[in-house]
Design a protein around this motif. Structure first.
Motif, PDB file in Angstrom:
ATOM      1  N   ALA A   1      32.358   4.968  -8.190  1.00  0.00           N
ATOM      2  CA  ALA A   1      33.562   5.629  -8.427  1.00  0.00           C
ATOM      3  C   ALA A   1      33.739   5.809  -9.894  1.00  0.00           C
ATOM      4  O   ALA A   1      34.746   6.689 -10.520  1.00  0.00           O
ATOM      5  CB  ALA A   1      34.881   5.346  -7.802  1.00  0.00           C
TER       6      ALA A   1
ATOM      7  N   GLN B   1      31.474   8.916 -14.373  1.00  0.00           N
ATOM      8  CA  GLN B   1      32.225  10.338 -14.195  1.00  0.00           C
ATOM      9  C   GLN B   1      31.342  11.209 -13.322  1.00  0.00           C
ATOM     10  O   GLN B   1      31.901  12.101 -12.785  1.00  0.00           O
ATOM     11  CB  GLN B   1      32.305  10.925 -15.672  1.00  0.00           C
ATOM     12  CG  GLN B   1      32.766  12.101 -15.708  1.00  0.00           C
ATOM     13  CD  GLN B   1      32.818  12.775 -17.221  1.00  0.00           C
ATOM     14  OE1 GLN B   1      32.397  12.018 -18.008  1.00  0.00           O
ATOM     15  NE2 GLN B   1      33.359  14.133 -17.180  1.00  0.00           N
TER      16      GLN B   1
ATOM     17  N   ARG C   1      32.649  11.180  -9.636  1.00  0.00           N
ATOM     18  CA  ARG C   1      33.788  11.762  -9.758  1.00  0.00           C
ATOM     19  C   ARG C   1      33.786  13.590  -9.530  1.00  0.00           C
ATOM     20  O   ARG C   1      34.305  14.303  -9.096  1.00  0.00           O
ATOM     21  CB  ARG C   1      34.765  11.352 -10.777  1.00  0.00           C
ATOM     22  CG  ARG C   1      35.191  10.036 -10.493  1.00  0.00           C
ATOM     23  CD  ARG C   1      36.389   9.521 -11.421  1.00  0.00           C
ATOM     24  NE  ARG C   1      36.320   9.838 -12.844  1.00  0.00           N
ATOM     25  CZ  ARG C   1      35.680   8.927 -13.692  1.00  0.00           C
ATOM     26  NH1 ARG C   1      35.262   7.654 -13.379  1.00  0.00           N
ATOM     27  NH2 ARG C   1      35.731   9.195 -15.066  1.00  0.00           N
TER      28      ARG C   1
END
Length: 414
Positions: free
Chosen positions: A298, A301, A304
């Motif tokens: 998580a 990047q 995400r």
């Protein structure tokens, strides 16, 4: 999560359904898999029967049945398509859950056909037991020898002989035919090969135990057999059924198919959105627990970005589905055909992308039986073909756009 008003009854059913899923569906996922793997995979499951009794006792039953099909409200709440969207999405999160609430394909489509086009006698004999969840049904339309994405290609024959029809043909992807409780098939074939293309076809009711009906084999979908439901390849050789088994009349098969597949397509889309939502939840959970290159996924990047892209795409697909459902309720299925076709392309492709991202985040575990992701992927990929391939639906969307601009779409035909 919607730009459309949610009615109080839909909101209440939504809350009831969420509680039922938490209490009875998710905790039993492994138990259902274990029961399927015990002994004969093609026997119905006692656990599903127990859950069906619980669901019906709580009034969580036949959500799909549209208003007017059950005027006395004996079999279901009579929800609109829009009201049904949220409920269907929740059920779609687990592949076998819709059957618990008697909202499983192909039975839903077959029940709508019988409710809309069946005679009182046909409804008494077949619709009532289906609505009660006592039997199951199959839909025999697609054929192995022709491109069935063009339904006018279907070659099976339905020939009148006195007080009977004689049926001959080969079918495959007859969904539901693996279940021993499958008692009735809706069969599509030609009654008049010389008629205009769209009135050659008819639909007729064929009891599974009729002499001449043979289940040749059960087909797998990317290796999954979908037991005990399944998809069968079947032959029909000199099958005789009463003339009263014809649905709506000779030459009305294409018309019935369009009436049946419209709601069926949008139901598939609703369930796919539920699968995509679950895949996103699994992706997020995995990314917070799994460490790679010194930190949880998580905190990378790229992960995400996968989560964000998935959220945006799911919400877009949901809104388009809700718009299609709203139009079906307000202006009718025919006027909503462009929106139905559009979501039938969008929803499977969005689900595939989201599920694929979740698999990527899971790594090796994402492609084995320890998660629902591989089966979800196989089902979503199949739904780019079932009820019509992408290209057929994109053509419908394009023609609707030309029509809106005043162009004569007949000029687009060969």
């Amino acid at each position: 999560m919607t730009m459309f008003d949610v009615t109080p009854r839909a909101r209440n059913l939504h809350e009831q359904l969420l509680k039922f899923m938490d209490a009875h569906i998710y905790p039993n996922e492994k138990n259902v898999e274990a029961e399927i793997d015990q002994g004969d995979r093609w026997q119905h499951l006692d656990l599903i029967d127990e859950l069906k009794e619980k669901a019906r006792a709580e009034g969580l039953w036949n959500f799909f049945l549209p208003p007017g099909s059950d005027p006395q409200g004996k079999f279901g709440p009579g929800l609109t398509n829009l009201e049904y969207t949220g409920l269907c999405e929740i059920m779609g999160r687990v592949w076998w859950a819709p059957e618990v609430f008697n909202c499983n394909a192909p039975d839903t489509g077959n029940m709508e056909v019988l409710a809309r086009y069946g005679t009182p006698e046909q409804q008494e004999q077949w619709l009532k037991p289906l609505l009660n969840g006592e039997i199951r049904s199959g839909f025999s339309m697609t054929e192995p020898d022709v491109a069935s994405s063009d339904a006018t290609n279907i070659q099976s024959s339905i020939v009148r002989d006195g007080d009977e029809y004689v049926i001959n043909g080969r079918k495959w992807w007859t969904s539901g035919a693996g279940d021993p409780r499958c008692k009735i098939l809706i069969f599509m074939g030609k009654t008049d090969p010389d008629a205009e293309r769209h009135v050659q076809q008819s639909m007729i009711l064929v009891p599974v135990d009729t002499p001449g009906v043979t289940r040749e084999r059960m087909l797998t979908v990317f290796g999954y057999d979908d037991a005990p439901h399944g998809h069968a390849q079947m032959t029909f050789k000199d099958v005789r059924v009463p003339a009263s088994n014809i649905l709506l009349g000779e030459g009305r098969g294409f018309e019935i198919a369009q009436g049946r597949l419209g709601p069926g397509r949008i139901h598939h889309c609703m369930r796919l959105i539920g699968q995509a939502e679950r895949a996103l939840e699994l992706m997020i959970k995995r990314s917070t627990e799994r460490v790679a290159f010194g930190k949880p996924l998580a905190l990378h990047q790229h992960t995400r970005e996968l989560v964000a892209q998935s959220r945006m795409e799911i919400d877009q697909a949901r809104l388009l589905t809700q718009k299609a459902a709203h139009m079906m309720d307000t202006v009718g299925n025919k006027a909503a055909r462009g929106e139905i076709a559009g979501i039938k392309v969008v929803a499977p492709n969005v689900a595939l992308r989201v599920i694929d991202r979740a698999i990527q985040v899971y790594g090796g575990e994402g492609v084995c039986q320890d998660t629902p992701l591989p089966l979800m992927y196989a089902q979503a990929r199949t739904l780019r073909l079932a009820d019509g391939p992408d290209i057929v639906h994109t053509e419908t969307v394009a023609k609707e756009e030309y029509r809106r601009q005043g162009f004569d779409t007949r000029k687009l035909r060969r």
